[in-house]
Design a protein around this motif. Structure first.
Motif, PDB file in Angstrom:
ATOM      1  N   GLY A 280      56.193  58.728  81.188  1.00  0.00           N
ATOM      2  CA  GLY A 280      54.936  58.897  80.295  1.00  0.00           C
ATOM      3  C   GLY A 280      55.211  58.185  79.013  1.00  0.00           C
ATOM      4  N   ALA A 281      55.167  57.251  79.774  1.00  0.00           N
ATOM      5  CA  ALA A 281      54.903  55.875  78.431  1.00  0.00           C
ATOM      6  C   ALA A 281      53.469  55.634  78.068  1.00  0.00           C
ATOM      7  N   ASN A 282      52.879  55.494  78.992  1.00  0.00           N
ATOM      8  CA  ASN A 282      50.928  56.135  78.580  1.00  0.00           C
ATOM      9  C   ASN A 282      50.779  56.799  77.863  1.00  0.00           C
TER      10      ASN A 282
ATOM     11  N   ASP B  25      49.186  59.027  72.340  1.00  0.00           N
ATOM     12  CA  ASP B  25      49.307  59.657  71.357  1.00  0.00           C
ATOM     13  C   ASP B  25      49.848  59.341  69.799  1.00  0.00           C
ATOM     14  N   PHE B  26      50.773  58.481  69.861  1.00  0.00           N
ATOM     15  CA  PHE B  26      50.703  57.315  68.662  1.00  0.00           C
ATOM     16  C   PHE B  26      50.133  56.300  68.764  1.00  0.00           C
ATOM     17  N   HIS B  27      49.191  55.400  68.897  1.00  0.00           N
ATOM     18  CA  HIS B  27      48.242  54.785  69.714  1.00  0.00           C
ATOM     19  C   HIS B  27      49.123  53.201  68.720  1.00  0.00           C
ATOM     20  N   LEU B  28      50.097  53.689  70.467  1.00  0.00           N
ATOM     21  CA  LEU B  28      50.137  52.079  70.492  1.00  0.00           C
ATOM     22  C   LEU B  28      50.177  51.084  70.891  1.00  0.00           C
ATOM     23  N   THR B  29      50.008  49.837  70.926  1.00  0.00           N
ATOM     24  CA  THR B  29      48.568  49.097  71.661  1.00  0.00           C
ATOM     25  C   THR B  29      49.586  48.057  72.566  1.00  0.00           C
ATOM     26  N   ASP B  30      50.814  48.044  71.920  1.00  0.00           N
ATOM     27  CA  ASP B  30      51.561  46.546  72.895  1.00  0.00           C
ATOM     28  C   ASP B  30      52.380  47.196  73.759  1.00  0.00           C
ATOM     29  N   ALA B  31      53.080  46.593  74.945  1.00  0.00           N
ATOM     30  CA  ALA B  31      53.831  47.010  75.849  1.00  0.00           C
ATOM     31  C   ALA B  31      54.907  47.457  75.952  1.00  0.00           C
ATOM     32  N   TYR B  32      55.484  46.317  74.400  1.00  0.00           N
ATOM     33  CA  TYR B  32      56.906  47.084  74.787  1.00  0.00           C
ATOM     34  C   TYR B  32      57.278  48.095  74.335  1.00  0.00           C
ATOM     35  N   THR B  33      56.775  48.710  73.021  1.00  0.00           N
ATOM     36  CA  THR B  33      56.271  49.309  71.686  1.00  0.00           C
ATOM     37  C   THR B  33      57.529  50.536  72.920  1.00  0.00           C
ATOM     38  N   PRO B  34      55.700  51.399  73.497  1.00  0.00           N
ATOM     39  CA  PRO B  34      56.252  52.790  74.359  1.00  0.00           C
ATOM     40  C   PRO B  34      57.513  52.446  75.173  1.00  0.00           C
TER      41      PRO B  34
ATOM     42  N   VAL C 263      54.162  64.816  83.714  1.00  0.00           N
ATOM     43  CA  VAL C 263      52.935  64.857  83.330  1.00  0.00           C
ATOM     44  C   VAL C 263      51.603  64.659  83.315  1.00  0.00           C
ATOM     45  N   ASP C 264      51.311  64.997  85.375  1.00  0.00           N
ATOM     46  CA  ASP C 264      50.782  64.547  85.531  1.00  0.00           C
ATOM     47  C   ASP C 264      49.882  66.928  85.130  1.00  0.00           C
ATOM     48  N   ARG C 265      50.844  67.407  84.641  1.00  0.00           N
ATOM     49  CA  ARG C 265      50.095  68.761  84.686  1.00  0.00           C
ATOM     50  C   ARG C 265      50.118  69.162  83.570  1.00  0.00           C
ATOM     51  N   THR C 266      50.832  68.877  82.430  1.00  0.00           N
ATOM     52  CA  THR C 266      50.601  68.873  80.997  1.00  0.00           C
ATOM     53  C   THR C 266      49.613  68.053  80.151  1.00  0.00           C
ATOM     54  N   HIS C 267      49.908  67.124  81.306  1.00  0.00           N
ATOM     55  CA  HIS C 267      48.841  66.003  80.251  1.00  0.00           C
ATOM     56  C   HIS C 267      49.158  65.691  79.087  1.00  0.00           C
ATOM     57  N   GLY C 268      50.740  65.779  78.809  1.00  0.00           N
ATOM     58  CA  GLY C 268      51.285  64.611  77.686  1.00  0.00           C
ATOM     59  C   GLY C 268      53.159  64.759  77.845  1.00  0.00           C
ATOM     60  N   TRP C 269      53.592  63.964  77.031  1.00  0.00           N
ATOM     61  CA  TRP C 269      54.637  63.906  77.290  1.00  0.00           C
ATOM     62  C   TRP C 269      56.339  64.659  76.821  1.00  0.00           C
ATOM     63  N   ALA C 270      55.947  65.905  75.633  1.00  0.00           N
ATOM     64  CA  ALA C 270      56.994  66.735  75.555  1.00  0.00           C
ATOM     65  C   ALA C 270      57.173  67.623  76.287  1.00  0.00           C
TER      66      ALA C 270
END
Length: 454
Positions: A43-45, A50-59, A170-177
């Motif tokens: 669910g990293a993407n 959701d949290f508006h992250l732009t770098d590769a490390y933070t997710p 992730v594919d079925r719920t369209h989110g990570w929660a």
């Protein structure tokens, strides 16, 4: 002391059904925790979106910090289990783990999610860190191989299951929660069942509880002094015992490679190409199915060790008795499977390295399968060897191994994308293979010098 060798209170003398009920419950906890480690990586993407992250490390931080928590937890939980017994530590830890995963699912930002993931990793480390010691509590040395292979399937297969499940959730719920809700529900159910069926296995604690502990044994010293010695024991073992250090380093290497491989799967089989690396473009949540390469290998490794380790141990003991006249089992009788595993692991990595993106997708998955089989064989042997070597203090020795393993794995999780971006699938995997090849002599040296080092 015990009322004879056949004292029914001693876990060695429990019925098979009671022993295996404990094995199943412990294995469940040891499986859920690794599932939770990789399920969120899928669910990293979604987290970045959701949290508006732009770098590769933070997710990747929630996954990396969770694995770090898995390494920090044993420093507290293993000593506690040697003072207060295994059962209470299992129950409290898995209950806290459940609550923390609910908090993760409700996290409003990446900071809260990362902190809660670190804490849940600490609580979730109870299964991976105490399980092998609990197996040693219940089974005699010549009986441990099968039980250890069943238990070890969880810590190795768990990350694979997390990847497979995570892709579809992730594919079925369209989110990570919902990734976190699934873990919370499963761990909550495990808590309820464990309250009623999980039994205490730690012999010194059972003796103390029944007021049959001899003077000078564990439980006589003041609790504060006892805890201060116990809490530092894993680190002291790591830095003063060559056996513990060697085994911890090799276990850390192969376990870190497993997690790095799981990150590679996201690149090689993901729906889009990243960092200029080739992708097989698996769609609709099917990316996680690629984790089954290493997963099937783990099943093969479990079957091999489950069926043959006890036989190998018995054969080695008979040979030792013929040669030396001693029928006392030695931990070095566990090493043949580790010697084999150290050869199998780099073979799988080499196959993966030179087939990824160059051949049909089945070939790199075959390499992952070979790696998974070799890794599980090595994993089971290392855990069983440490239990045999350190006996009563096996939980602390295993904690030292888990601490080392998870610190290195945490680093691998965070730098994995960058490693493959710079070196590609081929030389990135070959670098790992070279590290494994360099470790091949270790079990052979321990076979020769282990008795002296112990």
């Amino acid at each position: 002391t015990w009322a004879g060798d056949n004292d029914p209170v001693h876990p060695f003398n429990w019925s098979a059904s009671r022993k295996w009920t404990n094995v199943v419950l412990i294995s469940l906890q040891a499986t859920l925790s690794p599932i939770a480690s990789t399920i969120l990586a899928i669910g990293a993407n979604a987290i970045a979106s959701d949290f508006h992250l732009t770098d590769a490390y933070t997710p990747a931080l929630p996954t990396g910090l969770y694995v770090l928590g898995l390494g920090l937890g044993p420093l507290l939980l293993a000593p506690c289990s040697e003072i207060y017994g295994r059962r209470i530590v299992y129950l409290v830890s898995i209950a806290v783990f459940t609550v923390l995963n609910v908090g993760c699912a409700l996290s409003p930002n990446i900071t809260a999610l990362s902190i809660l993931r670190l804490a849940s990793g600490v609580a979730g480390s109870v299964g991976p860190s105490l399980g092998a010691g609990s197996i040693g509590d219940m089974f005699r040395a010549e009986e441990r191989g099968k039980a250890q292979s069943v238990y070890s399937f969880g810590p190795v297969m768990g990350p694979v299951l997390g990847g497979v499940m995570g892709g579809y959730i992730v594919d079925r719920t369209h989110g990570w929660a919902w990734l976190m809700w699934v873990i919370a529900i499963a761990s909550g159910a495990t808590v309820v069942v464990s309250i009623f069926l999980l039994r205490e296995t730690y012999a010194p604690y059972l003796l103390s509880r029944n007021q049959r502990l001899e003077a000078g044994d564990i439980g006589v010293a003041p609790a504060k002094d006892l805890f201060s010695r116990a809490i530092t024991r894993p680190i002291r073992l790591l830095f003063t015992s060559p056996i513990c250090a060697f085994m911890s380093i090799y276990l850390s290497l192969i376990y870190g490679i497993l997690y790095l491989h799981l990150i590679t799967i996201l690149l090689l089989f993901g729906p889009t190409e990243l960092y200029g690396l080739y992708s097989y473009h698996w769609q609709n949540g099917n990316t996680g199915l690629a984790y089954l390469g290493a997963g099937i290998g783990s099943v093969i490794g479990m079957v091999i060790t489950g069926k043959l380790m006890n036989r190998s141990f018995a054969s080695g003991l008979a040979r030792q008795e013929r040669q030396t006249g001693s029928s006392v089992p030695t931990p070095e009788l566990r090493l043949p499977f580790l010697q084999l595993g150290t050869f199998v692991v780099p073979v799988g990595l080499i196959v993966f390295a030179w087939s990824a993106g160059r051949t049909h997708w089945i070939v790199p998955l075959l390499g992952a399968c070979i790696f998974g089989a070799g890794m599980l064989m090595a994993y089971v042997c290392i855990h069983t060897y440490l239990v045999d070597c350190f006996g009563r203090w096996s939980a602390s020795a295993l904690a030292a191994a888990v601490v080392t393993r998870c610190i290195i794995t945490s680093a691998f999780c965070i730098i994995g994308f960058e490693l493959y971006r710079k070196l590609g699938y081929d030389w990135g995997s070959m670098l790992l293979a070279f590290l494994c090849i360099a470790m091949i002599p270790v079990p052979f040296l321990l076979k020769k010098y282990g008795p002296r080092l112990r």
